[in-house]
Design an enzyme around this catalytic site. Sequence first.
Site, PDB file in Angstrom:
ATOM      1  N   GLY A   1     -40.278 -19.823 -14.527  1.00  0.00           N
ATOM      2  CA  GLY A   1     -39.867 -20.630 -15.672  1.00  0.00           C
ATOM      3  C   GLY A   1     -40.294 -22.086 -15.567  1.00  0.00           C
ATOM      4  O   GLY A   1     -40.741 -22.699 -16.544  1.00  0.00           O
ATOM      5  N   ASN A   2     -40.187 -22.646 -14.359  1.00  0.00           N
ATOM      6  CA  ASN A   2     -40.501 -24.057 -14.133  1.00  0.00           C
ATOM      7  C   ASN A   2     -41.936 -24.451 -14.449  1.00  0.00           C
ATOM      8  O   ASN A   2     -42.209 -25.609 -14.730  1.00  0.00           O
ATOM      9  CB  ASN A   2     -40.278 -24.379 -12.658  1.00  0.00           C
ATOM     10  CG  ASN A   2     -39.025 -25.188 -12.470  1.00  0.00           C
ATOM     11  OD1 ASN A   2     -38.049 -24.959 -13.180  1.00  0.00           O
ATOM     12  ND2 ASN A   2     -39.054 -26.111 -11.558  1.00  0.00           N
TER      13      ASN A   2
ATOM     14  N   LYS B   1     -27.858  -8.130 -19.042  1.00  0.00           N
ATOM     15  CA  LYS B   1     -28.633  -9.376 -19.061  1.00  0.00           C
ATOM     16  C   LYS B   1     -28.298 -10.171 -20.322  1.00  0.00           C
ATOM     17  O   LYS B   1     -28.583  -9.742 -21.442  1.00  0.00           O
ATOM     18  CB  LYS B   1     -30.127  -9.005 -19.042  1.00  0.00           C
ATOM     19  CG  LYS B   1     -31.060 -10.158 -19.158  1.00  0.00           C
ATOM     20  CD  LYS B   1     -31.432 -10.714 -17.805  1.00  0.00           C
ATOM     21  CE  LYS B   1     -32.297 -11.954 -17.984  1.00  0.00           C
ATOM     22  NZ  LYS B   1     -32.262 -12.831 -16.820  1.00  0.00           N
TER      23      LYS B   1
ATOM     24  N   LYS C   1     -39.672 -10.195 -15.030  1.00  0.00           N
ATOM     25  CA  LYS C   1     -41.104 -10.514 -15.063  1.00  0.00           C
ATOM     26  C   LYS C   1     -41.785 -10.310 -13.700  1.00  0.00           C
ATOM     27  O   LYS C   1     -42.992 -10.043 -13.652  1.00  0.00           O
ATOM     28  CB  LYS C   1     -41.333 -11.940 -15.571  1.00  0.00           C
ATOM     29  CG  LYS C   1     -40.950 -13.044 -14.594  1.00  0.00           C
ATOM     30  CD  LYS C   1     -42.121 -13.863 -14.148  1.00  0.00           C
ATOM     31  CE  LYS C   1     -41.807 -14.892 -13.107  1.00  0.00           C
ATOM     32  NZ  LYS C   1     -40.539 -15.040 -12.453  1.00  0.00           N
TER      33      LYS C   1
ATOM     34  N   LYS D   1     -37.992 -10.784  -6.742  1.00  0.00           N
ATOM     35  CA  LYS D   1     -39.310 -11.226  -6.250  1.00  0.00           C
ATOM     36  C   LYS D   1     -39.653 -10.498  -4.958  1.00  0.00           C
ATOM     37  O   LYS D   1     -40.779 -10.019  -4.780  1.00  0.00           O
ATOM     38  CB  LYS D   1     -39.315 -12.742  -6.013  1.00  0.00           C
ATOM     39  CG  LYS D   1     -39.079 -13.556  -7.270  1.00  0.00           C
ATOM     40  CD  LYS D   1     -39.139 -15.046  -6.986  1.00  0.00           C
ATOM     41  CE  LYS D   1     -38.491 -15.847  -8.092  1.00  0.00           C
ATOM     42  NZ  LYS D   1     -38.969 -15.559  -9.441  1.00  0.00           N
TER      43      LYS D   1
HETATM   44  P1  ADP Z   1     -38.265 -18.045 -11.594  1.00  0.00           P
HETATM   45  O1  ADP Z   1     -38.127 -18.719 -12.916  1.00  0.00           O
HETATM   46  O2  ADP Z   1     -39.422 -18.574 -10.816  1.00  0.00           O
HETATM   47  O3  ADP Z   1     -38.232 -16.553 -11.655  1.00  0.00           O
HETATM   48  P2  ADP Z   1     -35.619 -17.913 -10.339  1.00  0.00           P
HETATM   49  O4  ADP Z   1     -34.600 -18.979 -10.574  1.00  0.00           O
HETATM   50  O5  ADP Z   1     -35.431 -16.603 -10.972  1.00  0.00           O
HETATM   51  O6  ADP Z   1     -37.027 -18.572 -10.738  1.00  0.00           O
HETATM   52  O7  ADP Z   1     -35.780 -17.668  -8.765  1.00  0.00           O
HETATM   53  C1  ADP Z   1     -36.005 -18.740  -7.858  1.00  0.00           C
HETATM   54  C2  ADP Z   1     -34.692 -19.198  -7.220  1.00  0.00           C
HETATM   55  O8  ADP Z   1     -34.242 -18.236  -6.259  1.00  0.00           O
HETATM   56  C3  ADP Z   1     -34.778 -20.453  -6.407  1.00  0.00           C
HETATM   57  O9  ADP Z   1     -34.670 -21.589  -7.208  1.00  0.00           O
HETATM   58  C4  ADP Z   1     -33.590 -20.325  -5.436  1.00  0.00           C
HETATM   59  O10 ADP Z   1     -32.509 -21.113  -5.883  1.00  0.00           O
HETATM   60  C5  ADP Z   1     -33.192 -18.861  -5.545  1.00  0.00           C
HETATM   61  N1  ADP Z   1     -32.979 -18.181  -4.262  1.00  0.00           N
HETATM   62  C6  ADP Z   1     -32.034 -17.220  -4.072  1.00  0.00           C
HETATM   63  N2  ADP Z   1     -32.063 -16.735  -2.826  1.00  0.00           N
HETATM   64  C7  ADP Z   1     -33.070 -17.399  -2.177  1.00  0.00           C
HETATM   65  C8  ADP Z   1     -33.592 -17.325  -0.850  1.00  0.00           C
HETATM   66  N3  ADP Z   1     -33.099 -16.482   0.053  1.00  0.00           N
HETATM   67  N4  ADP Z   1     -34.625 -18.142  -0.525  1.00  0.00           N
HETATM   68  C9  ADP Z   1     -35.153 -18.995  -1.445  1.00  0.00           C
HETATM   69  N5  ADP Z   1     -34.682 -19.116  -2.721  1.00  0.00           N
HETATM   70  C10 ADP Z   1     -33.662 -18.322  -3.104  1.00  0.00           C
HETATM   71 MG    MG Z   2     -36.569 -15.331 -12.245  1.00  0.00          MG
END
Ligand code: ADP
Ligand code: MG
Length: 318
Positions: free
Chosen positions: A14-15, A134, A218, A280
Site C-alpha cells: 500500500g505504501n 474482511k 494481494k 507474505k
Molecule cells: P502491505 O501494504 O505492504 O501489504 P501490511 O501492513 O499488510 O503492508 O504488512 C506489513 C506490516 O507487517 C509491517 O508494517 C509490520 O508492521 C507488520 N508485521 C507483522 N509481523 C511482522 C514481523 N514479524 N516482521 C516484520 N513486520 C511485521
Molecule cells: Mg498487506
Amino acid sequence: MEGGKKTIVVALGGNAILQPGQKGTFDEQMVNVHVTCEQLAHMVESGKYRVVVTHGNGPQVGNLLLQNEAGKEVAAPMPLFVCGAESQGLIGLMIQQNLGNLLAEQGKGDIPVATVVTQVVVDKSDPAFANPAKPVGPFYSEEEAKALETEKGYNVREDAGRGWRRVVPSPDPIEINEKAAIRQLVEAKAIVIASGGGGIPVIRENGKLVGVDAVIDKDLAGERLAVDVGASIFMVLTDVDSVRLNYNTPEEKVISTMTVDEAKGYAEEGHFAKGSMDPKVKAAVRFVEAGGEKAIITSLDQAVAALEGRAGTTITKS
Ligand code: ADP
Ligand code: MG
C-alpha cells in the site's frame, strides 16, 4: 527465454502508492508511484530481469466505495469486484505513465509497459465464503448497517468501536485467468502490471466466469501470478526492510535468510501477524515450494540491495 534474463514478480504494498495520512489525491499518488517506479526502473536497467508488477489497492478501492455511497442517488453504484477493476485501471495508469516516462528518459522508451485487467479464479466452496471477515468500504451506524443487511444481503460487523462495516470473504486465489495473455506480453519483453489488488475475484458457474464480491490477498495472488509467468524470483515490497522474529518486542531480531521449513516453524510460533506479514511469508513459502528459486520480503528502498543479497529477508528451499 530471452538472453538468460530472470523473470521477477514484484508485489507492491500500500505504501508504494499512498502513504498513511495522505488524502489520496491523484497528484499525491503520482508522486509516490514515481518514487516506486524509479526502483523498478533500476531493476529493468540492470538488464538482468524481466519485471512483472502487482500491487495492493486497499485505499483506492475504499475511496471508490465511498464515492459510490455518496453518489448513489445520481449514478448507479458498481459492485465491489467492479471497483476492483476500476482500481486496477487507476493504479495501472499511474505505473504505466511514470515508468514509461522514466524508461524514455533513459533511452529505453521502446520497452512496452502494459496493464492487464486481471480476473482471479476462486473456489465457490472456499470456506472463506461461509465466514466473511474482511472489512471494506465506509463506516455505517448500526441502523444503516442493519438496513443494508436486509436490503442488499450484505454481511455487516461492528469494527473495533469505530462503527459498522461491510465484511466480505477473502478466498484463496486458484488461477490467474489472464495468465496466457500475461505470459505472451512478458515474452514480447513488455513490463506487465497484473492482478492488482489481488485480482478481480471470479467463480466458475456452468463453465462461465462470474464476478463475486470478495477480496483476494494481494500477496497470495502475486504468488499465483509468479508461478503462472514462470518467475524465478518473487519479491514482496512493503514498509519494513525485513521480516523479524518477536516483532515489536525487546527481543526483536532481523531474519536475513530462512528456509521454507524455518518459515513454517516461525509462522506456527506466531511471529507473523495475520493479515499483514503472515500472508507474505505464506506466499513466499508457496512460491519456493512450487519450484521458484527464491522469495524476498523487503522495503522499496532496499529492493535492489536485496536482489544482491545485501538486505531484506530471503526465503529459499534449503
Ligand atoms: P502491505 O501494504 O505492504 O501489504 P501490511 O501492513 O499488510 O503492508 O504488512 C506489513 C506490516 O507487517 C509491517 O508494517 C509490520 O508492521 C507488520 N508485521 C507483522 N509481523 C511482522 C514481523 N514479524 N516482521 C516484520 N513486520 C511485521
Ligand atoms: Mg498487506
